[in-house]
Design a protein around this motif. Sequence first.
Motif, PDB file in Angstrom:
ATOM      1  N   VAL A 104      16.142 106.095  52.466  1.00 42.10           N
ATOM      2  CA  VAL A 104      15.099 105.608  51.558  1.00 42.10           C
ATOM      3  C   VAL A 104      13.806 105.286  52.308  1.00 42.10           C
ATOM      4  O   VAL A 104      13.755 104.366  53.113  1.00 42.10           O
ATOM      5  CB  VAL A 104      15.579 104.365  50.779  1.00 42.10           C
ATOM      6  N   ASP A 108      10.705 106.250  47.468  1.00 44.87           N
ATOM      7  CA  ASP A 108      11.892 107.026  47.077  1.00 44.87           C
ATOM      8  C   ASP A 108      12.661 106.297  45.978  1.00 44.87           C
ATOM      9  O   ASP A 108      12.769 105.085  45.961  1.00 44.87           O
ATOM     10  CB  ASP A 108      12.816 107.237  48.288  1.00 44.87           C
ATOM     11  N   VAL A 110      15.917 105.199  43.682  1.00 39.09           N
ATOM     12  CA  VAL A 110      17.323 104.832  43.830  1.00 39.09           C
ATOM     13  C   VAL A 110      17.806 104.342  42.469  1.00 39.09           C
ATOM     14  O   VAL A 110      17.124 103.563  41.813  1.00 39.09           O
ATOM     15  CB  VAL A 110      17.492 103.725  44.884  1.00 39.09           C
ATOM     16  N   VAL A 124      17.285  98.048  49.251  1.00 38.12           N
ATOM     17  CA  VAL A 124      16.393  99.102  48.736  1.00 38.12           C
ATOM     18  C   VAL A 124      14.953  98.588  48.683  1.00 38.12           C
ATOM     19  O   VAL A 124      14.017  99.248  49.163  1.00 38.12           O
ATOM     20  CB  VAL A 124      16.856  99.580  47.338  1.00 38.12           C
ATOM     21  N   GLY A 129      12.042 101.260  48.595  1.00 38.11           N
ATOM     22  CA  GLY A 129      12.558 102.146  47.560  1.00 38.11           C
ATOM     23  C   GLY A 129      12.207 101.634  46.173  1.00 38.11           C
ATOM     24  O   GLY A 129      11.887 100.461  45.981  1.00 38.11           O
TER      25      GLY A 129
END
Lengths: 371, 371
Positions: A104, A108, A110, A124, A129
Amino acid sequence: MPPRYTPLVDSLPATVPFIGPETLERERGAGFDARLGANESVFGPSPKVLEAMRAADAEIWKYGDSTSYDLRHALAEHHRVAPENILVGEGIDGLLGYVVRLVVAPGDRVVTSSGAYPTFNYHVNGHGGVLDFLAYRDDREDLPALVARATDTGAKLVYLANPDNPMGGYWSGAEIAAALDDLGDGTLMVLDEAYAETAPEDAALPLPVTDERVIRMRTFSKAYGLAGARIGYALGAAPLIRAFEKIRNHFGMNRSAQAGALAALADPQHLAWVIDSVARSRDEIARIAAGNGLTPLPSATNFVAVDLGGDGDLARAMVTELGARGVFVRMPFVAPQDRCIRISCGTEADMRVLDEALPPALAAAREKVAG
Amino acid sequence: MPPRYTPLVDSLPATVPFIGPETLERERGAGFDARLGANESVFGPSPKVLEAMRAADAEIWKYGDSTSYDLRHALAEHHRVAPENILVGEGIDGLLGYVVRLVVAPGDRVVTSSGAYPTFNYHVNGHGGVLDFLAYRDDREDLPALVARATDTGAKLVYLANPDNPMGGYWSGAEIAAALDDLGDGTLMVLDEAYAETAPEDAALPLPVTDERVIRMRTFSKAYGLAGARIGYALGAAPLIRAFEKIRNHFGMNRSAQAGALAALADPQHLAWVIDSVARSRDEIARIAAGNGLTPLPSATNFVAVDLGGDGDLARAMVTELGARGVFVRMPFVAPQDRCIRISCGTEADMRVLDEALPPALAAAREKVAG
């Protein structure tokens, strides 16, 4: 002048996924009589584990083996895979941090479920993320929807806990394997199997460990009774396992914990006893809940989610009132699951404490919410 | 299809800063008779530490206190600072990883010395930082040059180990404080004080912990004899310490290790005995080295760098030959420091093994290099 933090770090809140029971005890000014909130295993580790850790403590002046060679090889044999398919790390929390860091980058995507494991979300967010939250469906993580969303959005990761925490249900391994066939190329499923040992046999994923679409996370923190030792492991395809070598803290393992985990694996009798004790405690929690007009949910884990029949306010009040009566429990974070409290399995003594505390706590919680 | 790693991760090699002695023992097919290569403390922790860890093991089924409250408060008292100035973490290795992650984004510059602690470099690379290496000067990290380079380049971090590893020398705290006055705004000095306990008193930094220009790293792995337990701590300004809450693994500490560290801190007599034992072993290593025509360097640490009077080839051959004779040592990575081998302090028994192995190992190493 303070250090110049990264823009990402500047954007993050100082936060903690969970308030620990020790912090609650200090606030309360007294210890809990029944510690049933963190899904630890009150049944403890095997006496052979304690023996092994004590023996290893004599060499605690030595760094642990950076490759966790003996433990990794024992785990490989246990799971009938190659040692190259196993990474030993500092609990699932640590391993989740590593896997997020591997894939990540800021921006990005998730995919996870609203109300699923917050420590995964913490990692994350900590790597920039963008989390995509899907609702639970029928008190389970919505496997088909998670896979569809990850595929549609080209997510790097999709998280699934199986069995589920905090609700306790599970998907069969066959259902997960089938869902993976719909997963887009290059999306990795993080399958958190922290509660695998207490789950029915059909929860096991019927796929070879070389399958690159999934990485499975296991731990000695739950059924093996070693939460405080910080030992987890990942099962996955060898190239993925090897990638962790780029970023992991090689000398991060406690040496006595390595020895303890090895001994835990070598004592299936103790594990069987724990699994049996967990099953009996689940039944007892269900009996106590039902006796108070509450609805216990089916559980494949070492805890039971109990539906209080109200909303989040009632459950929050109940957590507080049980805490005031010496019983530490937690609850789901998100509606409608937050109509429940989550009670970890305990000893017979713990169950007696719960049995006694629950009726007055429930009355007080209802009064508080009504008032 | 494999997971889509981040571009940064794709660019990293799978590496390990150190090969552990267990790996070397497996390759060798036998254990070492004297483990003098990792600067561990063969004198071990206090018996009271072992007792405390054993007692804590009874509750190893519980997660550790995520705030390390008791240990943090004891450390605060020990250092006469506030608990808000202390972060307990998974060894200095873990804490170095966190501090790098807090400030280093891809492309950010970081200054260190060529041949200084490779695990720090590993973390900087792992977060995409650009390392700027300066040469040692007179077998010490070149403090004024490091500060000047960091200032000139606007580096985010500058690393200094004091006392130094692998050479064993040190800068006085007053010299470091003076150098910090030349450090550019917004550059943070990471002062790795892993060997502080065995250093002379004037190595201590005479600055308040609230000074935002520096973060100090300490550990229970060296003089306290707890390398395998993985407990380090950072001392720094409260806002910086608080920033770690954004990214650290909150439940990363081993519960028994927390208890052990607390007991270690409460036994200054044992620490004094270790420091005395280390001093005697340093003298003994120096005596053995000199008796073989080699030059021991002055040391403020629990090891001695021994100048073999040759080059890196001779030292590498010597590490191999000592290893073949059951003595595990390491050596500096970079010329001209790699003319030395680095021998950790040991028990009298260790010193006898060293005394016996060194002459034939030296002869064999010289023959190998000459041949």
